[in-house]
Design a protein around this motif. Structure first.
Motif, PDB file in Angstrom:
ATOM      1  N   GLY A 131      27.549  24.562  29.853  1.00 63.72           N
ATOM      2  CA  GLY A 131      27.455  23.196  29.129  1.00 63.72           C
ATOM      3  C   GLY A 131      27.047  23.353  27.846  1.00 63.72           C
ATOM      4  O   GLY A 131      27.143  24.635  27.268  1.00 63.72           O
ATOM      5  N   VAL A 151      33.700  21.375  25.488  1.00 64.39           N
ATOM      6  CA  VAL A 151      32.340  22.093  25.314  1.00 64.39           C
ATOM      7  C   VAL A 151      32.524  23.269  24.372  1.00 64.39           C
ATOM      8  O   VAL A 151      31.361  23.384  23.813  1.00 64.39           O
ATOM      9  N   PHE A 211      35.011  30.349  35.998  1.00 66.94           N
ATOM     10  CA  PHE A 211      34.291  31.009  37.214  1.00 66.94           C
ATOM     11  C   PHE A 211      35.280  31.340  38.456  1.00 66.94           C
ATOM     12  O   PHE A 211      34.969  32.248  38.986  1.00 66.94           O
ATOM     13  N   TYR A 253      23.908  27.982  36.903  1.00 66.14           N
ATOM     14  CA  TYR A 253      23.065  26.951  36.797  1.00 66.14           C
ATOM     15  C   TYR A 253      24.004  25.506  36.828  1.00 66.14           C
ATOM     16  O   TYR A 253      24.885  25.558  35.826  1.00 66.14           O
TER      17      TYR A 253
HETATM   18  C1  LIG Z   1      26.282  20.093  34.383  1.00 68.26           C
HETATM   19  S1  LIG Z   1      26.907  21.197  33.216  1.00 68.26           S
HETATM   20  C2  LIG Z   1      25.707  22.387  33.529  1.00 68.26           C
HETATM   21  C3  LIG Z   1      24.811  22.865  32.094  1.00 68.26           C
HETATM   22  C4  LIG Z   1      23.865  23.773  32.607  1.00 68.26           C
HETATM   23  N1  LIG Z   1      24.466  24.950  33.148  1.00 68.26           N
HETATM   24  C5  LIG Z   1      22.633  23.098  33.280  1.00 68.26           C
HETATM   25  O1  LIG Z   1      22.506  23.631  34.351  1.00 68.26           O
HETATM   26  O2  LIG Z   1      21.892  22.486  32.586  1.00 68.26           O
HETATM   27  C6  LIG Z   1      28.214  21.871  34.020  1.00 68.26           C
HETATM   28  C7  LIG Z   1      29.149  22.456  33.171  1.00 68.26           C
HETATM   29  O3  LIG Z   1      30.142  23.318  34.107  1.00 68.26           O
HETATM   30  C8  LIG Z   1      31.279  23.529  33.518  1.00 68.26           C
HETATM   31  N2  LIG Z   1      32.054  23.793  34.554  1.00 68.26           N
HETATM   32  C9  LIG Z   1      32.418  23.267  35.676  1.00 68.26           C
HETATM   33  N3  LIG Z   1      33.376  24.020  36.571  1.00 68.26           N
HETATM   34  C10 LIG Z   1      33.409  25.227  35.891  1.00 68.26           C
HETATM   35  C11 LIG Z   1      34.108  26.256  36.104  1.00 68.26           C
HETATM   36  N4  LIG Z   1      34.817  26.433  37.282  1.00 68.26           N
HETATM   37  N5  LIG Z   1      34.107  27.543  35.305  1.00 68.26           N
HETATM   38  C12 LIG Z   1      33.266  27.264  34.308  1.00 68.26           C
HETATM   39  N6  LIG Z   1      32.578  26.093  33.869  1.00 68.26           N
HETATM   40  C13 LIG Z   1      32.768  25.242  34.819  1.00 68.26           C
HETATM   41  C14 LIG Z   1      31.602  22.132  33.064  1.00 68.26           C
HETATM   42  O4  LIG Z   1      32.427  22.104  32.124  1.00 68.26           O
HETATM   43  C15 LIG Z   1      30.245  21.616  32.444  1.00 68.26           C
HETATM   44  O5  LIG Z   1      30.192  21.968  31.063  1.00 68.26           O
END
Ligand SMILES: C[S@@+](CC[C@H](N)C(=O)[O-])C[C@H]1O[C@@H](n2cnc3c(N)ncnc32)[C@H](O)[C@@H]1O
Length: 272
Positions: free
Chosen positions: A89, A118, A141, A166
């Motif tokens: 994020g 992002v 991921f 996370y």
């Molecule tokens: C709610 S934020 C989490 C932020 C931080 N990791 C935290 O826990 O505070 C979720 C992030 O996951 C990213 N995301 C979702 N699916 C993903 C994937 N398959 N691979 C990489 N990033 C992903 C979204 O773009 C978003 O920026």
């Protein structure tokens, strides 16, 4: 990065964006009026003693603080010197590079997110910090080999790595194969590496909170898969789970008595 500052190329400041809404709630500057309007609307009914947007702010800060404690533990007691933070994020506060370097200043960190918006905002926010020790790359991921290739410019995969997942795995249904993807990722890091996970909880008995989370998912157009503690523990199969195990975010080695947590699990495990 507000309306008063230049909007990065390719960003539409009139379309709401979930990571920017999170940035707003965490007190960051990478958000626009539309994000703030949607946040105020989505969280107006957030339950709790301090309810509404003020309440969600407290709860989200609390969840984010567990990341700082975990990264500090990995850089401290566990001696980890490099981190791969997937689904990071926006780097609003309590970021992995800050938490790690507060303990061991030389730590290297690669942030990965699959959302190009992002990545654009983050590279802008971190522009003074992007160097040989810090990178922010676009990766998914669901494609571990691609993100490992991109991270290899900064991280040394012959040395242990702290893999941070996370708020990531709840975006994947079981049919997406999160276990297989995690195995593939961890196959690339040596024994003594760690993985840290936070994950929205399913077996939360607070039905008011469940109802709010459901409404929030709908308003923000985001669907997450909530899992039980046992289901989250399974992600660590074959690894050694660090004490105190998979717990609510405010229960992971708290430094003070935290507020009521978000319905979210977190845990850390070491690769054998
Ligand atoms: C709610 S934020 C989490 C932020 C931080 N990791 C935290 O826990 O505070 C979720 C992030 O996951 C990213 N995301 C979702 N699916 C993903 C994937 N398959 N691979 C990489 N990033 C992903 C979204 O773009 C978003 O920026």
């Amino acid at each position: 990065m507000t309306e008063n500052n230049p909007v990065p190329a390719g960003i539409d400041p009139h379309v709401p964006h979930v990571p920017r809404i999170l940035d707003y709630l965490l007190g960051g500057t990478a958000n626009f009026e539309i994000d703030r309007i949607v946040a105020e609307r989505a969280f107006a009914a957030w339950p709790g003693e301090v309810g509404g947007v003020a309440g969600v702010r407290v709860d989200i800060h609390e969840a984010r603080d567990s990341l700082r404690r975990i990264v500090g533990h990995l850089a401290g007691e566990c001696g980890i010197r490099q981190f791969l933070d997937i689904a990071s994020g926006l780097p609003t506060m309590n970021n992995t590079h800050e938490a790690a370097r507060a303990v061991a200043p030389g730590c290297r960190v690669v942030y990965v997110d699959n959302d190009p918006i992002v990545v654009t905002h983050a590279q802008h926010l971190l522009s003074s910090e992007i160097d040989k020790r810090t990178a922010f790359v676009q990766g998914d991921f669901r494609d571990p080999q691609d993100l490992l290739r991109k991270a290899a410019g900064t991280l040394d995969f012959t040395e242990p790595v702290g893999v941070i997942l996370y708020g990531m795995l709840h975006f994947l249904a079981d049919s997406d194969g999160p276990d297989r993807l995690l195995d593939e990722l961890l196959a690339a890091v040596p024994t003594g590496s760690y993985v840290a996970v936070s994950h929205f909880a399913r077996d939360d008995e607070d039905t008011a909170m469940n109802a709010t989370l459901h409404a929030m998912d709908q308003q923000m157009g985001e669907a997450v898969v909530r899992r039980t503690r046992g289901e989250v523990e399974k992600f660590f199969n074959g690894m050694d789970i660090v004490e105190p195990g998979v717990v609510r975010t405010n229960e992971w080695r708290p430094e003070a008595h935290g507020p009521r947590p978000l319905p979210m699990w977190c845990g850390v495990a070491r690769k054998r």
